[in-house]
Design a protein around this motif. Structure first.
Motif, PDB file in Angstrom:
ATOM      1  N   ALA A   5      24.837  50.724   3.861  1.00  0.00           N
ATOM      2  CA  ALA A   5      25.033  49.423   2.909  1.00  0.00           C
ATOM      3  C   ALA A   5      26.732  48.611   3.584  1.00  0.00           C
ATOM      4  O   ALA A   5      26.745  48.038   3.424  1.00  0.00           O
ATOM      5  CB  ALA A   5      24.426  49.750   1.480  1.00  0.00           C
ATOM      6  N   MET A   6      26.400  50.048   3.384  1.00  0.00           N
ATOM      7  CA  MET A   6      28.080  49.833   4.314  1.00  0.00           C
ATOM      8  C   MET A   6      28.873  49.370   5.266  1.00  0.00           C
ATOM      9  O   MET A   6      29.532  48.963   5.690  1.00  0.00           O
ATOM     10  CB  MET A   6      29.519  50.900   3.668  1.00  0.00           C
ATOM     11  CG  MET A   6      29.627  51.040   1.850  1.00  0.00           C
ATOM     12  SD  MET A   6      30.432  50.028   1.168  1.00  0.00           S
ATOM     13  CE  MET A   6      29.295  48.613   0.648  1.00  0.00           C
ATOM     14  N   ASP A   7      27.483  50.134   5.688  1.00  0.00           N
ATOM     15  CA  ASP A   7      27.754  49.741   7.754  1.00  0.00           C
ATOM     16  C   ASP A   7      27.630  48.211   7.478  1.00  0.00           C
ATOM     17  O   ASP A   7      27.849  47.000   8.666  1.00  0.00           O
ATOM     18  CB  ASP A   7      26.489  50.746   8.204  1.00  0.00           C
ATOM     19  CG  ASP A   7      27.077  52.006   8.902  1.00  0.00           C
ATOM     20  OD1 ASP A   7      28.162  52.465   8.319  1.00  0.00           O
ATOM     21  OD2 ASP A   7      26.750  52.611   8.989  1.00  0.00           O
ATOM     22  N   TYR A   8      26.516  48.104   6.747  1.00  0.00           N
ATOM     23  CA  TYR A   8      25.492  46.004   6.590  1.00  0.00           C
ATOM     24  C   TYR A   8      26.376  45.464   6.524  1.00  0.00           C
ATOM     25  O   TYR A   8      27.267  44.498   7.137  1.00  0.00           O
ATOM     26  CB  TYR A   8      24.719  46.144   6.060  1.00  0.00           C
ATOM     27  CG  TYR A   8      24.783  44.950   5.467  1.00  0.00           C
ATOM     28  CD1 TYR A   8      23.703  44.097   6.292  1.00  0.00           C
ATOM     29  CD2 TYR A   8      24.745  44.419   4.282  1.00  0.00           C
ATOM     30  CE1 TYR A   8      23.199  43.001   5.505  1.00  0.00           C
ATOM     31  CE2 TYR A   8      24.520  43.486   3.310  1.00  0.00           C
ATOM     32  CZ  TYR A   8      24.270  42.235   4.375  1.00  0.00           C
ATOM     33  OH  TYR A   8      23.182  41.055   3.924  1.00  0.00           O
TER      34      TYR A   8
ATOM     35  N   GLU B 138      22.319  58.510   2.165  1.00  0.00           N
ATOM     36  CA  GLU B 138      22.288  57.205   3.439  1.00  0.00           C
ATOM     37  C   GLU B 138      22.153  55.612   2.945  1.00  0.00           C
ATOM     38  O   GLU B 138      23.014  55.203   3.615  1.00  0.00           O
ATOM     39  CB  GLU B 138      21.292  57.862   2.943  1.00  0.00           C
ATOM     40  CG  GLU B 138      20.615  59.507   3.980  1.00  0.00           C
ATOM     41  CD  GLU B 138      19.977  59.880   4.944  1.00  0.00           C
ATOM     42  OE1 GLU B 138      19.323  61.240   5.006  1.00  0.00           O
ATOM     43  OE2 GLU B 138      18.951  58.933   3.880  1.00  0.00           O
ATOM     44  N   ALA B 139      22.090  55.700   1.556  1.00  0.00           N
ATOM     45  CA  ALA B 139      22.097  54.125   1.004  1.00  0.00           C
ATOM     46  C   ALA B 139      22.957  53.623   0.581  1.00  0.00           C
ATOM     47  O   ALA B 139      23.163  52.708   1.768  1.00  0.00           O
ATOM     48  CB  ALA B 139      21.148  54.263  -0.460  1.00  0.00           C
ATOM     49  N   ALA B 140      24.324  54.859   0.232  1.00  0.00           N
ATOM     50  CA  ALA B 140      25.956  53.522   0.686  1.00  0.00           C
ATOM     51  C   ALA B 140      26.139  53.916   1.957  1.00  0.00           C
ATOM     52  O   ALA B 140      27.099  52.987   2.430  1.00  0.00           O
ATOM     53  CB  ALA B 140      26.248  54.971   0.084  1.00  0.00           C
ATOM     54  N   GLN B 141      25.520  54.867   3.295  1.00  0.00           N
ATOM     55  CA  GLN B 141      26.654  54.291   4.242  1.00  0.00           C
ATOM     56  C   GLN B 141      25.464  53.319   5.247  1.00  0.00           C
ATOM     57  O   GLN B 141      26.235  52.319   5.654  1.00  0.00           O
ATOM     58  CB  GLN B 141      25.964  56.014   5.279  1.00  0.00           C
ATOM     59  CG  GLN B 141      26.984  55.877   6.176  1.00  0.00           C
ATOM     60  CD  GLN B 141      28.403  55.813   6.712  1.00  0.00           C
ATOM     61  OE1 GLN B 141      28.513  56.257   6.075  1.00  0.00           O
ATOM     62  NE2 GLN B 141      29.057  54.858   7.007  1.00  0.00           N
TER      63      GLN B 141
ATOM     64  N   LYS C 232      27.012  41.525  -1.986  1.00  0.00           N
ATOM     65  CA  LYS C 232      25.785  41.851  -0.807  1.00  0.00           C
ATOM     66  C   LYS C 232      25.811  43.501  -0.074  1.00  0.00           C
ATOM     67  O   LYS C 232      24.790  43.905  -0.349  1.00  0.00           O
ATOM     68  CB  LYS C 232      26.525  40.788   0.445  1.00  0.00           C
ATOM     69  CG  LYS C 232      25.497  39.127   0.047  1.00  0.00           C
ATOM     70  CD  LYS C 232      25.666  38.917   1.600  1.00  0.00           C
ATOM     71  CE  LYS C 232      25.962  37.362   1.268  1.00  0.00           C
ATOM     72  NZ  LYS C 232      26.278  35.966   2.456  1.00  0.00           N
ATOM     73  N   GLY C 233      27.045  43.581  -0.010  1.00  0.00           N
ATOM     74  CA  GLY C 233      26.995  45.604   0.356  1.00  0.00           C
ATOM     75  C   GLY C 233      26.581  46.301  -0.611  1.00  0.00           C
ATOM     76  O   GLY C 233      25.790  46.906  -0.985  1.00  0.00           O
ATOM     77  N   ALA C 234      26.605  46.341  -2.065  1.00  0.00           N
ATOM     78  CA  ALA C 234      26.670  46.211  -3.296  1.00  0.00           C
ATOM     79  C   ALA C 234      25.025  46.216  -3.427  1.00  0.00           C
ATOM     80  O   ALA C 234      24.320  46.900  -3.927  1.00  0.00           O
ATOM     81  CB  ALA C 234      27.024  46.262  -4.362  1.00  0.00           C
TER      82      ALA C 234
ATOM     83  N   GLU D 128      19.184  48.465  -3.367  1.00  0.00           N
ATOM     84  CA  GLU D 128      17.688  47.815  -2.539  1.00  0.00           C
ATOM     85  C   GLU D 128      17.416  48.851  -1.848  1.00  0.00           C
ATOM     86  O   GLU D 128      16.606  49.735  -2.094  1.00  0.00           O
ATOM     87  CB  GLU D 128      17.224  46.959  -1.457  1.00  0.00           C
ATOM     88  CG  GLU D 128      17.738  45.189  -2.357  1.00  0.00           C
ATOM     89  CD  GLU D 128      17.942  44.103  -1.424  1.00  0.00           C
ATOM     90  OE1 GLU D 128      17.996  45.198  -0.045  1.00  0.00           O
ATOM     91  OE2 GLU D 128      18.140  43.462  -2.587  1.00  0.00           O
ATOM     92  N   LEU D 129      18.323  49.745  -1.261  1.00  0.00           N
ATOM     93  CA  LEU D 129      17.927  51.007  -0.366  1.00  0.00           C
ATOM     94  C   LEU D 129      17.559  51.774  -0.935  1.00  0.00           C
ATOM     95  O   LEU D 129      17.119  52.741  -0.964  1.00  0.00           O
ATOM     96  CB  LEU D 129      19.390  51.159   0.343  1.00  0.00           C
ATOM     97  CG  LEU D 129      19.384  49.954   1.929  1.00  0.00           C
ATOM     98  CD1 LEU D 129      20.714  50.388   2.470  1.00  0.00           C
ATOM     99  CD2 LEU D 129      18.120  50.142   3.109  1.00  0.00           C
ATOM    100  N   LEU D 130      18.438  52.124  -1.975  1.00  0.00           N
ATOM    101  CA  LEU D 130      18.258  53.741  -3.027  1.00  0.00           C
ATOM    102  C   LEU D 130      17.216  53.879  -3.792  1.00  0.00           C
ATOM    103  O   LEU D 130      16.281  54.468  -3.871  1.00  0.00           O
ATOM    104  CB  LEU D 130      19.497  53.339  -4.166  1.00  0.00           C
ATOM    105  CG  LEU D 130      20.235  54.561  -4.955  1.00  0.00           C
ATOM    106  CD1 LEU D 130      19.683  56.079  -4.343  1.00  0.00           C
ATOM    107  CD2 LEU D 130      20.996  54.771  -6.320  1.00  0.00           C
ATOM    108  N   ALA D 131      16.650  52.538  -4.363  1.00  0.00           N
ATOM    109  CA  ALA D 131      15.508  52.182  -5.095  1.00  0.00           C
ATOM    110  C   ALA D 131      13.893  52.689  -3.598  1.00  0.00           C
ATOM    111  O   ALA D 131      12.668  53.531  -4.089  1.00  0.00           O
ATOM    112  CB  ALA D 131      14.754  50.584  -5.396  1.00  0.00           C
ATOM    113  N   ASP D 132      14.219  52.412  -2.807  1.00  0.00           N
ATOM    114  CA  ASP D 132      13.920  52.437  -1.254  1.00  0.00           C
ATOM    115  C   ASP D 132      13.114  54.072  -1.575  1.00  0.00           C
ATOM    116  O   ASP D 132      12.009  54.505  -0.926  1.00  0.00           O
ATOM    117  CB  ASP D 132      14.387  51.559  -0.338  1.00  0.00           C
ATOM    118  CG  ASP D 132      13.307  50.523   0.516  1.00  0.00           C
ATOM    119  OD1 ASP D 132      12.018  50.942   0.036  1.00  0.00           O
ATOM    120  OD2 ASP D 132      13.327  51.261   1.960  1.00  0.00           O
ATOM    121  N   LYS D 133      15.025  54.643  -1.287  1.00  0.00           N
ATOM    122  CA  LYS D 133      14.493  55.979  -0.699  1.00  0.00           C
ATOM    123  C   LYS D 133      14.196  56.892  -1.713  1.00  0.00           C
ATOM    124  O   LYS D 133      14.152  57.896  -1.400  1.00  0.00           O
ATOM    125  CB  LYS D 133      16.159  56.089  -0.098  1.00  0.00           C
ATOM    126  CG  LYS D 133      16.405  55.670   1.239  1.00  0.00           C
ATOM    127  CD  LYS D 133      17.744  56.002   1.531  1.00  0.00           C
ATOM    128  CE  LYS D 133      18.265  54.859   2.434  1.00  0.00           C
ATOM    129  NZ  LYS D 133      17.585  55.775   3.712  1.00  0.00           N
TER     130      LYS D 133
END
Ligand code: X2X
Length: 333
Positions: free
Chosen positions: A266-269, A261-264, A43-45, A50-55
């Motif tokens: 996603a890993m926080d989530y 940013e996307a990684a941070q 789920k984190g991956a 999603e976040l990376l595509a967005d950003k």
């Protein structure tokens, strides 16, 4: 052909052109991890993608490959493959990287941590960066740290309440340090791929295993094949999201910021859902019919004492500098 129709055709071909341009500039990165597609790792991956595509406005996206598919089922090989650029991205846990980087064993030293505040003081701070620096030398850029969790023991033979109860149990373990820990406890450990563990438990090839509740035991339905669980918290295992240094160096600073940013986020989530699922996990596992044993502080001390030789041996392999830095951060947490 009337004018309106010509206009529509021109508009349509402009749209096709725009789609083609974005299709050409978009790059799909391959991300490997070694758990199933129901876990919080997965789920984190997915969230990262999603976040990376967005950003990046769709310039970068991610395809997630679970179950160590891209490394022939070998969970330990993934880090090394990312390091030499054969994989773009990995989500993996510290213990899986210890064959490549023995210092990564610091996180999982038996009974190093007593709670999440202590964990966060290391993985989200300067001690974690010490390990990121070492991984960088191996060609892996750590983008963010997430959580596998405190590893709890399960088996099919008896409730584990003391080190003596481990005597003679055939235990599946993930990595070399856990072999030594299990030997100290008098168990018979064998290293086995996670992908082969469910079947081995089912068929009685091994009696037990150890893994975190929220990240792995529940989503991978270990309760279907194991009767007893003891919350002995004997070893903490972080995960991290890493990218191959070659890939990283190919991007400009805007793209690198988007990746970080996307990684941070996603890993926080990922860490948050893992802790939630762990907190509600014991009730869930009881409902599934598992017998849960929660050791007292005194009983935990007995496990700590019994595993101390493995702690000392591996603290030597990690090196005093790193171990001291971790212990200081933990003492101040
Ligand atoms: O193999 C395991 O036990 C697991 C899923 O926790 C790791 O990848 C270390």
């Amino acid at each position: 052909m009337n004018f309106a129709k010509v206009g529509r055709v021109a508009a349509a071909s402009m749209i096709t052109g725009a789609l083609m341009a974005s299709a050409v500039s978009a790059e799909t990165l391959r991300l490997s991890h070694n758990t199933g597609d129901s876990t919080t790792w997965h789920k984190g991956a997915e969230r990262f993608g999603e976040l990376l595509a967005d950003k990046t406005g769709g310039d970068l996206d991610v395809r997630v490959f679970p179950n160590a598919q891209l490394s022939g089922g070998d969970q330990m090989r993934q880090a090394e493959m990312v390091g030499r650029g054969a994989l773009d991205l990995v989500v993996t846990s510290a213990i899986n990287v210890t064959p490549l980087v023995p210092e990564m064993a610091v996180f999982s030293l038996p009974y190093l941590y007593a709670n999440y505040d202590q964990v966060d003081a290391t993985t989200q701070g300067a001690p974690g960066e010490m390990l990121s620096d070492i991984l960088l030398e191996k060609g892996i850029v750590v983008l963010a740290w997430g959580e596998n969790g405190f590893r709890e023991v399960t088996n099919n033979v008896r409730p584990i309440t003391s080190p003596e109860d481990m005597e003679g149990l055939n235990m599946r373990v993930a990595g070399p340090m856990y072999i030594d820990v299990m030997n100290e406890l008098g168990a018979n450990p064998q290293q086995m791929q996670w992908g082969e563990t469910m079947t081995a438990l089912q068929q009685g090839v091994v009696d037990g295993q150890e893994n975190p509740i929220g990240a792995v035991i529940i989503p991978q339905q270990i309760y279907e094949v194991q009767e007893y669980l003891t919350t002995w918290h004997y070893s903490y295992d972080p995960i991290f999201l890493g990218i191959s240094k070659d890939k990283w160096d190919s991007y400009d600073s805007d793209m690198q910021t988007a990746l970080s940013e996307a990684a941070q986020e996603a890993m926080d989530y990922q860490r948050q859902i893992t802790r939630e699922d762990t907190a509600s996990g014991l009730d869930f596992l009881r409902e599934q019919g598992m017998e849960i044993y929660e050791p007292t502080a005194e009983e935990l001390d007995a496990f700590r004492t019994a595993t101390k030789p493995a702690f000392d041996e591996w603290a030597d392999k990690v090196g005093a500098d790193i171990v001291n830095t971790f212990q200081e951060a933990i003492a101040n947490a």
